[in-house]
Design a protein around this motif. Structure first.
Motif, PDB file in Angstrom:
ATOM      1  N   LEU A  79      -7.765 -12.865   6.761  1.00  0.00           N
ATOM      2  CA  LEU A  79      -7.050 -11.593   6.318  1.00  0.00           C
ATOM      3  C   LEU A  79      -7.808 -10.683   5.485  1.00  0.00           C
ATOM      4  CD1 LEU A  79      -4.265 -13.991   4.398  1.00  0.00           C
ATOM      5  CD2 LEU A  79      -4.226 -12.560   6.612  1.00  0.00           C
ATOM      6  N   LEU A  80      -7.364  -9.229   5.498  1.00  0.00           N
ATOM      7  CA  LEU A  80      -8.095  -8.068   4.775  1.00  0.00           C
ATOM      8  C   LEU A  80      -7.061  -7.728   3.539  1.00  0.00           C
ATOM      9  CD1 LEU A  80      -9.946  -5.963   4.600  1.00  0.00           C
ATOM     10  CD2 LEU A  80      -8.637  -4.553   5.956  1.00  0.00           C
ATOM     11  N   VAL A  81      -7.689  -8.208   2.179  1.00  0.00           N
ATOM     12  CA  VAL A  81      -7.171  -7.969   1.016  1.00  0.00           C
ATOM     13  C   VAL A  81      -7.705  -6.672   0.174  1.00  0.00           C
ATOM     14  CG1 VAL A  81      -6.530  -9.027  -1.025  1.00  0.00           C
ATOM     15  CG2 VAL A  81      -6.466 -10.735   0.939  1.00  0.00           C
ATOM     16  N   GLU A 129      -4.929   1.068   4.734  1.00  0.00           N
ATOM     17  CA  GLU A 129      -3.952   1.243   5.971  1.00  0.00           C
ATOM     18  C   GLU A 129      -4.324   0.050   6.954  1.00  0.00           C
ATOM     19  OE1 GLU A 129      -4.902   4.858   7.660  1.00  0.00           O
ATOM     20  OE2 GLU A 129      -3.514   6.157   6.410  1.00  0.00           O
ATOM     21  N   CYS A 130      -5.297  -0.511   6.806  1.00  0.00           N
ATOM     22  CA  CYS A 130      -5.733  -1.634   7.614  1.00  0.00           C
ATOM     23  C   CYS A 130      -5.490  -3.241   6.761  1.00  0.00           C
ATOM     24  CB  CYS A 130      -7.087  -1.803   8.028  1.00  0.00           C
ATOM     25  SG  CYS A 130      -7.731  -0.336   8.908  1.00  0.00           S
ATOM     26  N   ALA A 131      -4.922  -3.117   5.668  1.00  0.00           N
ATOM     27  CA  ALA A 131      -4.692  -4.537   4.953  1.00  0.00           C
ATOM     28  C   ALA A 131      -3.543  -5.118   5.264  1.00  0.00           C
ATOM     29  CB  ALA A 131      -4.702  -4.053   3.388  1.00  0.00           C
ATOM     30  N   ASP A 132      -3.921  -6.458   5.082  1.00  0.00           N
ATOM     31  CA  ASP A 132      -2.884  -7.483   5.679  1.00  0.00           C
ATOM     32  C   ASP A 132      -2.011  -7.556   4.265  1.00  0.00           C
ATOM     33  OD1 ASP A 132      -3.319  -8.340   8.404  1.00  0.00           O
ATOM     34  OD2 ASP A 132      -5.497  -8.877   7.157  1.00  0.00           O
ATOM     35  N   MET A 133      -2.838  -7.546   3.015  1.00  0.00           N
ATOM     36  CA  MET A 133      -2.268  -7.871   1.646  1.00  0.00           C
ATOM     37  C   MET A 133      -2.854  -6.581   0.807  1.00  0.00           C
ATOM     38  SD  MET A 133      -2.813 -10.818  -0.935  1.00  0.00           S
ATOM     39  CE  MET A 133      -2.795 -10.554  -2.683  1.00  0.00           C
ATOM     40  N   LEU A 134      -2.157  -6.063  -0.069  1.00  0.00           N
ATOM     41  CA  LEU A 134      -2.131  -5.056  -1.096  1.00  0.00           C
ATOM     42  C   LEU A 134      -2.005  -5.707  -2.249  1.00  0.00           C
ATOM     43  CD1 LEU A 134      -1.314  -1.874   0.975  1.00  0.00           C
ATOM     44  CD2 LEU A 134      -3.665  -2.467   0.400  1.00  0.00           C
ATOM     45  N   TYR A 135      -2.800  -5.369  -3.334  1.00  0.00           N
ATOM     46  CA  TYR A 135      -2.374  -6.003  -4.746  1.00  0.00           C
ATOM     47  C   TYR A 135      -2.969  -4.899  -5.671  1.00  0.00           C
ATOM     48  CZ  TYR A 135      -7.373  -6.813  -5.778  1.00  0.00           C
ATOM     49  OH  TYR A 135      -8.663  -6.744  -6.050  1.00  0.00           O
ATOM     50  N   ALA A 136      -2.076  -4.965  -6.846  1.00  0.00           N
ATOM     51  CA  ALA A 136      -2.405  -3.834  -7.912  1.00  0.00           C
ATOM     52  C   ALA A 136      -3.135  -4.618  -8.983  1.00  0.00           C
ATOM     53  CB  ALA A 136      -1.249  -3.353  -8.333  1.00  0.00           C
ATOM     54  N   GLU A 185       9.039  -0.782 -12.602  1.00  0.00           N
ATOM     55  CA  GLU A 185       8.045   0.019 -11.901  1.00  0.00           C
ATOM     56  C   GLU A 185       7.346  -0.977 -10.905  1.00  0.00           C
ATOM     57  OE1 GLU A 185       8.660   0.223 -15.037  1.00  0.00           O
ATOM     58  OE2 GLU A 185       9.369   2.191 -15.323  1.00  0.00           O
ATOM     59  N   ALA A 186       7.077  -2.109 -11.268  1.00  0.00           N
ATOM     60  CA  ALA A 186       6.309  -3.111 -10.369  1.00  0.00           C
ATOM     61  C   ALA A 186       7.408  -3.266  -8.841  1.00  0.00           C
ATOM     62  CB  ALA A 186       6.228  -4.414 -11.076  1.00  0.00           C
ATOM     63  N   ARG A 187       8.458  -3.199  -9.454  1.00  0.00           N
ATOM     64  CA  ARG A 187       9.588  -3.779  -7.956  1.00  0.00           C
ATOM     65  C   ARG A 187       9.431  -2.301  -7.110  1.00  0.00           C
ATOM     66  NH1 ARG A 187      14.211  -7.948  -8.975  1.00  0.00           N
ATOM     67  NH2 ARG A 187      14.508  -7.131  -6.838  1.00  0.00           N
ATOM     68  N   SER A 188       9.348  -1.431  -7.962  1.00  0.00           N
ATOM     69  CA  SER A 188       9.517   0.055  -7.221  1.00  0.00           C
ATOM     70  C   SER A 188       8.387   0.330  -6.429  1.00  0.00           C
ATOM     71  CB  SER A 188       9.601   1.195  -7.954  1.00  0.00           C
ATOM     72  OG  SER A 188       9.814   2.489  -7.312  1.00  0.00           O
ATOM     73  N   LEU A 189       6.951  -0.154  -7.107  1.00  0.00           N
ATOM     74  CA  LEU A 189       5.866   0.017  -6.090  1.00  0.00           C
ATOM     75  C   LEU A 189       5.674  -0.681  -5.062  1.00  0.00           C
ATOM     76  CD1 LEU A 189       2.804   1.359  -6.248  1.00  0.00           C
ATOM     77  CD2 LEU A 189       2.007  -0.396  -7.692  1.00  0.00           C
ATOM     78  N   THR A 190       6.267  -1.979  -5.156  1.00  0.00           N
ATOM     79  CA  THR A 190       6.117  -3.143  -4.247  1.00  0.00           C
ATOM     80  C   THR A 190       6.807  -2.432  -2.774  1.00  0.00           C
ATOM     81  OG1 THR A 190       5.901  -4.835  -5.818  1.00  0.00           O
ATOM     82  CG2 THR A 190       6.608  -5.368  -3.501  1.00  0.00           C
ATOM     83  N   SER A 191       7.967  -2.017  -3.437  1.00  0.00           N
ATOM     84  CA  SER A 191       8.805  -1.431  -1.966  1.00  0.00           C
ATOM     85  C   SER A 191       8.329  -0.207  -1.560  1.00  0.00           C
ATOM     86  CB  SER A 191      10.335  -0.975  -2.541  1.00  0.00           C
ATOM     87  OG  SER A 191      11.025  -2.144  -3.069  1.00  0.00           O
ATOM     88  N   LEU A 192       7.561   0.713  -2.410  1.00  0.00           N
ATOM     89  CA  LEU A 192       6.901   2.011  -1.851  1.00  0.00           C
ATOM     90  C   LEU A 192       5.655   1.577  -0.729  1.00  0.00           C
ATOM     91  CD1 LEU A 192       7.201   4.367  -4.907  1.00  0.00           C
ATOM     92  CD2 LEU A 192       8.564   4.425  -2.663  1.00  0.00           C
ATOM     93  N   VAL A 193       4.945   0.690  -1.381  1.00  0.00           N
ATOM     94  CA  VAL A 193       3.703   0.227  -0.593  1.00  0.00           C
ATOM     95  C   VAL A 193       4.206  -0.522   0.660  1.00  0.00           C
ATOM     96  CG1 VAL A 193       1.806  -1.584  -0.627  1.00  0.00           C
ATOM     97  CG2 VAL A 193       2.316   0.078  -2.503  1.00  0.00           C
ATOM     98  N   PRO A 252       2.818  -0.084   6.932  1.00  0.00           N
ATOM     99  CA  PRO A 252       3.602  -1.061   7.805  1.00  0.00           C
ATOM    100  C   PRO A 252       2.890  -2.035   8.279  1.00  0.00           C
ATOM    101  CG  PRO A 252       3.201   1.086   9.214  1.00  0.00           C
ATOM    102  CD  PRO A 252       2.695   1.277   7.973  1.00  0.00           C
ATOM    103  N   GLY A 253       1.398  -2.023   8.223  1.00  0.00           N
ATOM    104  CA  GLY A 253       0.667  -3.248   8.694  1.00  0.00           C
ATOM    105  C   GLY A 253       0.488  -4.431   7.497  1.00  0.00           C
ATOM    106  N   CYS A 254       0.803  -4.115   6.358  1.00  0.00           N
ATOM    107  CA  CYS A 254       0.856  -4.913   5.094  1.00  0.00           C
ATOM    108  C   CYS A 254       2.173  -5.832   4.967  1.00  0.00           C
ATOM    109  CB  CYS A 254       0.954  -4.029   3.928  1.00  0.00           C
ATOM    110  SG  CYS A 254       0.583  -4.754   2.406  1.00  0.00           S
ATOM    111  N   GLY A 255       1.437  -7.065   5.084  1.00  0.00           N
ATOM    112  CA  GLY A 255       2.738  -8.072   5.096  1.00  0.00           C
ATOM    113  C   GLY A 255       2.950  -8.660   3.675  1.00  0.00           C
ATOM    114  N   LEU A 256       2.212  -8.648   2.579  1.00  0.00           N
ATOM    115  CA  LEU A 256       2.313  -9.003   1.399  1.00  0.00           C
ATOM    116  C   LEU A 256       1.669  -7.642   0.303  1.00  0.00           C
ATOM    117  CD1 LEU A 256       3.385 -11.627  -0.809  1.00  0.00           C
ATOM    118  CD2 LEU A 256       0.858 -12.054  -0.313  1.00  0.00           C
TER     119      LEU A 256
END
Length: 86
Positions: free
Chosen positions: A4-6, A19-26, A34-42, A47-51
């Protein structure tokens, strides 16, 4: 390439990595709305991000998945006690 690419959202790693990430984190904690909003926006933006994982100011986490599942993990213990990252 296997595995996985994190990628960290709030680091200067570059848009190509996000753009290539499987998982993105802050890393920077946000208030729950704001955390919920950011999660949805990301999830909409990448579209390639699953988590997506965003820490809450209270020590919990907001997790969003491609299947539109959002989980709010509440902190355990008193908020002023440091919790080690594992």
């Amino acid at each position: 390439m296997s595995g996985l690419l994190v990628v960290r959202l709030d680091a200067g790693g570059g848009e190509n990595w996000r753009e290539c990430a499987d998982m993105l984190y802050a890393a920077r904690p946000l208030a729950l709305p704001e955390a919920r909003s950011l999660t949805s926006l990301v999830l909409e933006r990448y579209p390639g991000c699953g988590l997506v994982c965003v820490p809450g100011e209270d020590g919990g986490w907001v997790l969003g998945t491609r299947s539109r599942l959002t989980v709010v993990a509440l902190p355990t213990g008193p908020p002023d006690v440091p919790r080690p990252l594992r």
